[in-house]
Design a protein around this motif. Structure first.
Motif, PDB file in Angstrom:
ATOM      1  N   ASP A 187      16.346  41.972  39.728  1.00  0.00           N
ATOM      2  CA  ASP A 187      15.127  41.340  39.226  1.00  0.00           C
ATOM      3  C   ASP A 187      15.489  40.435  38.060  1.00  0.00           C
ATOM      4  O   ASP A 187      16.429  40.708  37.310  1.00  0.00           O
ATOM      5  CB  ASP A 187      14.111  42.396  38.778  1.00  0.00           C
ATOM      6  CG  ASP A 187      12.763  41.794  38.435  1.00  0.00           C
ATOM      7  OD1 ASP A 187      12.251  41.011  39.250  1.00  0.00           O
ATOM      8  OD2 ASP A 187      12.239  42.079  37.344  1.00  0.00           O
ATOM      9  N   ILE A 188      14.730  39.335  37.895  1.00  0.00           N
ATOM     10  CA  ILE A 188      14.924  38.422  36.777  1.00  0.00           C
ATOM     11  C   ILE A 188      13.566  37.935  36.312  1.00  0.00           C
ATOM     12  O   ILE A 188      12.664  37.704  37.130  1.00  0.00           O
ATOM     13  CB  ILE A 188      15.835  37.230  37.154  1.00  0.00           C
ATOM     14  CG1 ILE A 188      16.095  36.335  35.925  1.00  0.00           C
ATOM     15  CG2 ILE A 188      15.232  36.425  38.288  1.00  0.00           C
ATOM     16  CD1 ILE A 188      17.160  35.277  36.165  1.00  0.00           C
ATOM     17  N   ALA A 189      13.398  37.802  34.987  1.00  0.00           N
ATOM     18  CA  ALA A 189      12.144  37.299  34.414  1.00  0.00           C
ATOM     19  C   ALA A 189      12.474  36.534  33.148  1.00  0.00           C
ATOM     20  O   ALA A 189      13.466  36.816  32.467  1.00  0.00           O
ATOM     21  CB  ALA A 189      11.187  38.447  34.111  1.00  0.00           C
ATOM     22  N   VAL A 190      11.639  35.562  32.826  1.00  0.00           N
ATOM     23  CA  VAL A 190      11.783  34.785  31.595  1.00  0.00           C
ATOM     24  C   VAL A 190      10.496  34.943  30.797  1.00  0.00           C
ATOM     25  O   VAL A 190       9.398  34.796  31.337  1.00  0.00           O
ATOM     26  CB  VAL A 190      12.038  33.294  31.896  1.00  0.00           C
ATOM     27  CG1 VAL A 190      12.189  32.512  30.589  1.00  0.00           C
ATOM     28  CG2 VAL A 190      13.271  33.111  32.768  1.00  0.00           C
ATOM     29  N   ARG A 191      10.617  35.274  29.519  1.00  0.00           N
ATOM     30  CA  ARG A 191       9.435  35.419  28.667  1.00  0.00           C
ATOM     31  C   ARG A 191       9.703  34.784  27.314  1.00  0.00           C
ATOM     32  O   ARG A 191      10.851  34.548  26.919  1.00  0.00           O
ATOM     33  CB  ARG A 191       9.072  36.898  28.475  1.00  0.00           C
ATOM     34  CG  ARG A 191      10.104  37.692  27.698  1.00  0.00           C
ATOM     35  CD  ARG A 191       9.537  39.031  27.257  1.00  0.00           C
ATOM     36  NE  ARG A 191      10.535  39.847  26.566  1.00  0.00           N
ATOM     37  CZ  ARG A 191      10.864  39.713  25.291  1.00  0.00           C
ATOM     38  NH1 ARG A 191      10.301  38.762  24.553  1.00  0.00           N
ATOM     39  NH2 ARG A 191      11.773  40.502  24.741  1.00  0.00           N
ATOM     40  N   SER A 192       8.632  34.531  26.576  1.00  0.00           N
ATOM     41  CA  SER A 192       8.751  33.986  25.227  1.00  0.00           C
ATOM     42  C   SER A 192       9.215  35.071  24.262  1.00  0.00           C
ATOM     43  O   SER A 192       8.970  36.263  24.478  1.00  0.00           O
ATOM     44  CB  SER A 192       7.403  33.433  24.757  1.00  0.00           C
ATOM     45  OG  SER A 192       6.983  32.377  25.582  1.00  0.00           O
TER      46      SER A 192
END
Length: 335
Positions: A299-304
């Motif tokens: 899984d991969i995610a980008v967040r602030s």
């Protein structure tokens, strides 16, 4: 709006025996703002509030509230401030109204003026229907609202809130946030200490992160978040044993330390957090680099970046600097 800062502190020092609770603390708080103080337990937040509220005398430095020195003009400062501590300072056997009237009388209001002010505040904080009940029957949220009302009896221009929502449920916290915003809109300046980083993010115009009794970072929430990297890539690796290889492959993208993210405990060291500068197609580039290194990703995610990232990064760096200083001193002593 007055150009005089609501709160100024210059080089504040306070010792408890051999422990230095404040070690040259500097603060400047503008009028009609919410200023947040963040820091780990024992960082000096509560000591700073007590010094500024004239409850403690500093061992060094100086501080002013609305232009008045907290030591030389302590009596004047007390007439302009309100304070809500970590625990409600109420008489549980008196009614809500009686508590407020008593505090009004102690603040040198006449009985008539104290009663009128008490009724105004009970209505404002949604406590009018419980006004004649003993405080021991109040819920935690009601007690905190009554405690805040008590601190406003004298119409203070500066209000100190020391962890005002500790122990409250989400609904009660949200209500307190609304009250804080209303107070600022009415012209009050608030100095807020809190353990809830989302609270500081929601309410504070500016934030100081303190550790070891001094400010280690200061700015708006946006400025502080930008200072530790604007984005975070969260990766869940297919195999925990690939973590070392993954970290090496990700160094080209990282703007700081790559660390395991322990907030998802069931993934163990499979979950990595990478501080990055956001660019178009970043996630695709990261996946390609890991694939080239033979690392699988679940899984991969980008967040602030969040204030939690700011807090962890800054306090970890401060601890590392202290350890380095101790090591240097030990080495010098051994020579």
């Amino acid at each position: 709006m007055s150009e005089t800062p609501a709160i100024e502190a210059e080089g504040l020092v306070k010792h408890y025996g051999t422990t230095k609770a404040l070690d040259g603390l500097d603060l400047t708080v503008g009028q009609q703002t919410v200023y947040g103080l963040l820091g780990p337990n024992g960082a000096g937040k509560t000591t700073a509030v007590r010094v500024l509220a004239t409850l403690l005398r500093p061992d060094g430095g100086r501080a002013r509230v609305d232009g008045h020195d907290v030591v030389a003009e302590a009596a004047v400062v007390r007439q302009t401030i309100g304070l809500t501590g970590q625990y409600a300072a109420l008489d549980e056997y008196l009614t809500g109204r009686s508590n407020l009237v008593m505090i009004g009388r102690l603040s040198r209001l006449t009985t008539r003026a104290a009663t009128r002010r008490a009724d105004e505040l009970l209505e404002r904080f949604g406590l009018a229907e419980a006004a004649t009940r003993a405080v021991k029957t109040y819920s935690g949220g009601m007690r905190r609202r009554l405690d805040l009302a008590a601190s406003l009896i004298g119409n203070p221009s500066v209000l100190f809130l020391d962890e005002p929502t500790t122990g409250l449920d989400p609904t009660a916290r949200a209500l307190m946030w609304d009250i804080v915003r209303e107070l600022v809109a009415d012209g009050t300046t608030l100095l807020l200490t809190t353990q809830y980083l989302d609270e500081a993010d929601q309410l504070a115009d500016r934030i100081a992160v303190i550790d070891g009794g001094r400010v280690i970072a200061e700015g708006t929430p946006a400025e502080l978040k930008a200072s530790v990297g604007g984005q975070r890539v969260l990766l869940t690796l297919a195999e925990a044993g690939d973590a070392a290889v993954a970290v090496k492959a990700l160094q080209a993208f990282a703007t700081g330390s790559i660390v395991p993210n322990g907030r998802v405990s069931d993934h163990g060291d499979r979950l990595l957090e990478v501080p990055v500068i956001a660019t178009d197609g970043l996630a695709t580039e990261v996946l390609r680099a890991l694939d080239a290194a033979g690392v699988g990703v679940s899984d991969i995610a980008v967040r602030s970046a969040s204030l939690d990232d700011v807090f962890r990064t800054l306090t970890a760096a401060e601890a590392a600097d202290e350890d380095e200083d101790k090591a240097e001193l030990a080495e010098e002593a051994a020579v």
